[in-house]
Write a protein that holds these residues in place. Structure first.
Motif, PDB file in Angstrom:
ATOM      1  N   LYS A  34       0.812  -1.223   0.000  1.00 50.90           N
ATOM      2  CA  LYS A  34       0.000   0.000   0.000  1.00 50.90           C
ATOM      3  C   LYS A  34       0.841   1.266   0.000  1.00 50.90           C
ATOM      4  CE  LYS A  34      -4.166  -1.858   2.111  1.00 50.90           C
ATOM      5  NZ  LYS A  34      -5.034  -1.847   3.302  1.00 50.90           N
ATOM      6  N   VAL A  35       2.053   1.184   0.526  1.00 47.32           N
ATOM      7  CA  VAL A  35       2.934   2.358   0.536  1.00 47.32           C
ATOM      8  C   VAL A  35       3.989   2.287  -0.567  1.00 47.32           C
ATOM      9  CG1 VAL A  35       2.558   2.826   2.982  1.00 47.32           C
ATOM     10  CG2 VAL A  35       4.514   1.417   2.277  1.00 47.32           C
ATOM     11  N   GLY A  36       3.908   1.279  -1.419  1.00 46.97           N
ATOM     12  CA  GLY A  36       4.825   1.167  -2.552  1.00 46.97           C
ATOM     13  C   GLY A  36       6.126   0.455  -2.262  1.00 46.97           C
ATOM     14  N   ALA A  37       6.245  -0.183  -1.108  1.00 46.45           N
ATOM     15  CA  ALA A  37       7.471  -0.898  -0.758  1.00 46.45           C
ATOM     16  C   ALA A  37       7.526  -2.250  -1.477  1.00 46.45           C
ATOM     17  CB  ALA A  37       7.546  -1.123   0.755  1.00 46.45           C
ATOM     18  N   THR A  38       8.722  -2.761  -1.670  1.00 46.08           N
ATOM     19  CA  THR A  38       8.924  -4.100  -2.212  1.00 46.08           C
ATOM     20  C   THR A  38       8.617  -5.096  -1.103  1.00 46.08           C
ATOM     21  OG1 THR A  38      10.635  -3.304  -3.714  1.00 46.08           O
ATOM     22  CG2 THR A  38      10.638  -5.666  -3.218  1.00 46.08           C
ATOM     23  N   SER A  39       7.819  -6.106  -1.411  1.00 46.66           N
ATOM     24  CA  SER A  39       7.365  -7.032  -0.370  1.00 46.66           C
ATOM     25  C   SER A  39       8.089  -8.370  -0.438  1.00 46.66           C
ATOM     26  CB  SER A  39       5.858  -7.259  -0.490  1.00 46.66           C
ATOM     27  OG  SER A  39       5.553  -7.864  -1.721  1.00 46.66           O
ATOM     28  N   ILE A  40       8.435  -8.883   0.756  1.00 47.83           N
ATOM     29  CA  ILE A  40       9.129 -10.159   0.862  1.00 47.83           C
ATOM     30  C   ILE A  40       8.432 -11.002   1.925  1.00 47.83           C
ATOM     31  CG2 ILE A  40      11.312 -11.312   1.342  1.00 47.83           C
ATOM     32  CD1 ILE A  40      12.671  -8.571   0.754  1.00 47.83           C
ATOM     33  N   LEU A  41       7.970 -12.168   1.529  1.00 48.14           N
ATOM     34  CA  LEU A  41       7.375 -13.126   2.467  1.00 48.14           C
ATOM     35  C   LEU A  41       8.477 -14.054   2.951  1.00 48.14           C
ATOM     36  CD1 LEU A  41       4.818 -14.438   3.772  1.00 48.14           C
ATOM     37  CD2 LEU A  41       4.794 -15.976   1.796  1.00 48.14           C
ATOM     38  N   VAL A  42       8.674 -14.109   4.271  1.00 50.03           N
ATOM     39  CA  VAL A  42       9.621 -15.070   4.829  1.00 50.03           C
ATOM     40  C   VAL A  42       8.827 -16.282   5.319  1.00 50.03           C
ATOM     41  CG1 VAL A  42      11.480 -13.469   5.414  1.00 50.03           C
ATOM     42  CG2 VAL A  42       9.639 -13.823   7.034  1.00 50.03           C
ATOM     43  N   LEU A  43       9.355 -17.463   5.062  1.00 52.01           N
ATOM     44  CA  LEU A  43       8.628 -18.700   5.337  1.00 52.01           C
ATOM     45  C   LEU A  43       8.723 -19.167   6.782  1.00 52.01           C
ATOM     46  CD1 LEU A  43       9.332 -20.679   2.045  1.00 52.01           C
ATOM     47  CD2 LEU A  43       7.367 -19.235   2.641  1.00 52.01           C
ATOM     48  N   THR A  44       9.470 -18.458   7.611  1.00 52.21           N
ATOM     49  CA  THR A  44       9.517 -18.798   9.023  1.00 52.21           C
ATOM     50  C   THR A  44       8.240 -18.282   9.696  1.00 52.21           C
ATOM     51  OG1 THR A  44      10.781 -16.770   9.398  1.00 52.21           O
ATOM     52  CG2 THR A  44      12.030 -18.809   9.147  1.00 52.21           C
ATOM     53  N   GLY A  45       8.002 -18.692  10.924  1.00 54.28           N
ATOM     54  CA  GLY A  45       6.787 -18.254  11.619  1.00 54.28           C
ATOM     55  C   GLY A  45       5.543 -18.725  10.882  1.00 54.28           C
ATOM     56  N   TYR A  46       4.656 -17.806  10.573  1.00 59.75           N
ATOM     57  CA  TYR A  46       3.414 -18.129   9.869  1.00 59.75           C
ATOM     58  C   TYR A  46       3.583 -18.162   8.348  1.00 59.75           C
ATOM     59  CZ  TYR A  46       1.003 -17.168  14.262  1.00 59.75           C
ATOM     60  OH  TYR A  46       0.576 -17.194  15.560  1.00 59.75           O
ATOM     61  N   GLY A  47       4.753 -17.790   7.853  1.00 60.76           N
ATOM     62  CA  GLY A  47       4.951 -17.611   6.420  1.00 60.76           C
ATOM     63  C   GLY A  47       4.611 -18.806   5.551  1.00 60.76           C
ATOM     64  N   ARG A  48       5.069 -19.981   5.933  1.00 56.65           N
ATOM     65  CA  ARG A  48       4.816 -21.179   5.124  1.00 56.65           C
ATOM     66  C   ARG A  48       3.317 -21.462   5.041  1.00 56.65           C
ATOM     67  NH1 ARG A  48       8.557 -24.043   3.279  1.00 56.65           N
ATOM     68  NH2 ARG A  48      10.075 -23.477   4.865  1.00 56.65           N
ATOM     69  N   GLY A  49       2.619 -21.351   6.159  1.00 57.06           N
ATOM     70  CA  GLY A  49       1.175 -21.574   6.165  1.00 57.06           C
ATOM     71  C   GLY A  49       0.442 -20.516   5.365  1.00 57.06           C
ATOM     72  N   ASP A  50       0.850 -19.254   5.511  1.00 58.05           N
ATOM     73  CA  ASP A  50       0.209 -18.194   4.738  1.00 58.05           C
ATOM     74  C   ASP A  50       0.416 -18.411   3.248  1.00 58.05           C
ATOM     75  OD1 ASP A  50      -0.788 -16.820   6.957  1.00 58.05           O
ATOM     76  OD2 ASP A  50      -0.124 -14.876   6.186  1.00 58.05           O
ATOM     77  N   LEU A  51       1.626 -18.816   2.862  1.00 51.55           N
ATOM     78  CA  LEU A  51       1.903 -19.059   1.446  1.00 51.55           C
ATOM     79  C   LEU A  51       0.998 -20.155   0.892  1.00 51.55           C
ATOM     80  CD1 LEU A  51       3.683 -18.473  -1.050  1.00 51.55           C
ATOM     81  CD2 LEU A  51       5.237 -20.239  -0.216  1.00 51.55           C
ATOM     82  N   GLU A  52       0.827 -21.214   1.655  1.00 49.03           N
ATOM     83  CA  GLU A  52       0.054 -22.362   1.190  1.00 49.03           C
ATOM     84  C   GLU A  52      -1.450 -22.129   1.245  1.00 49.03           C
ATOM     85  OE1 GLU A  52      -0.494 -27.101   2.272  1.00 49.03           O
ATOM     86  OE2 GLU A  52       1.287 -26.024   2.970  1.00 49.03           O
ATOM     87  N   TYR A  53      -1.943 -21.550   2.342  1.00 51.22           N
ATOM     88  CA  TYR A  53      -3.389 -21.479   2.552  1.00 51.22           C
ATOM     89  C   TYR A  53      -4.021 -20.138   2.211  1.00 51.22           C
ATOM     90  CZ  TYR A  53      -2.595 -25.862   4.944  1.00 51.22           C
ATOM     91  OH  TYR A  53      -2.234 -27.152   5.226  1.00 51.22           O
ATOM     92  N   ILE A  54      -3.279 -19.051   2.361  1.00 49.74           N
ATOM     93  CA  ILE A  54      -3.845 -17.723   2.116  1.00 49.74           C
ATOM     94  C   ILE A  54      -3.391 -17.165   0.773  1.00 49.74           C
ATOM     95  CG2 ILE A  54      -3.862 -15.331   2.953  1.00 49.74           C
ATOM     96  CD1 ILE A  54      -3.656 -16.507   5.784  1.00 49.74           C
ATOM     97  N   GLY A  55      -2.140 -17.372   0.452  1.00 47.61           N
ATOM     98  CA  GLY A  55      -1.537 -16.799  -0.744  1.00 47.61           C
ATOM     99  C   GLY A  55      -2.238 -17.069  -2.056  1.00 47.61           C
ATOM    100  N   PRO A  56      -2.653 -18.310  -2.309  1.00 44.08           N
ATOM    101  CA  PRO A  56      -3.251 -18.588  -3.618  1.00 44.08           C
ATOM    102  C   PRO A  56      -4.518 -17.771  -3.920  1.00 44.08           C
ATOM    103  CG  PRO A  56      -2.582 -20.630  -2.575  1.00 44.08           C
ATOM    104  CD  PRO A  56      -2.420 -19.532  -1.542  1.00 44.08           C
ATOM    105  N   GLN A  57      -5.221 -17.334  -2.887  1.00 45.66           N
ATOM    106  CA  GLN A  57      -6.455 -16.564  -3.104  1.00 45.66           C
ATOM    107  C   GLN A  57      -6.203 -15.060  -3.166  1.00 45.66           C
ATOM    108  OE1 GLN A  57      -6.331 -18.675  -0.261  1.00 45.66           O
ATOM    109  NE2 GLN A  57      -7.173 -20.435  -1.313  1.00 45.66           N
ATOM    110  N   GLN A  58      -4.980 -14.642  -2.949  1.00 45.97           N
ATOM    111  CA  GLN A  58      -4.686 -13.213  -2.865  1.00 45.97           C
ATOM    112  C   GLN A  58      -4.351 -12.617  -4.228  1.00 45.97           C
ATOM    113  OE1 GLN A  58      -5.027 -11.497   0.105  1.00 45.97           O
ATOM    114  NE2 GLN A  58      -5.840 -13.489   0.715  1.00 45.97           N
TER     115      GLN A  58
END
Length: 81
Positions: A34-58
């Motif tokens: 939203k502020v124009g920054a480059t975004s990086i998802l890290v797979l530690t913490g919730y990242g792996r789950g977010d990538l698998e379960y939330i990411g595909p619908q985004q």
């Protein structure tokens, strides 16, 4: 919401469009986008789950997916070189 990023930018003189936002939740990435920054998802913490379960619908997708913070920093260094 972007309030804390905008406050930090104002107080520190940051250019958010030239900044990197990384996190382990899609909400972190959306905030950065939203502020124009480059975004990086890290797979530690919730990242792996977010990538698998939330990411595909985004509609918004990260600019980079990194295994951990170290990999994210290495990628940022490469982008700035």
């Amino acid at each position: 919401k972007t309030g804390l990023l905008e406050q930090a930018a104002a107080e520190l003189g940051l250019d958010l469009g030239r900044s990197f936002m990384f996190g382990d939740r899609w909400s972190d990435l959306k905030c950065g986008a939203k502020v124009g920054a480059t975004s990086i998802l890290v797979l530690t913490g919730y990242g792996r789950g977010d990538l698998e379960y939330i990411g595909p619908q985004q509609e918004m997708q990260p600019d980079k997916v990194a295994g951990d913070l170290s990999e994210a920093v290495e990628w940022i260094s490469e982008q700035l070189a």
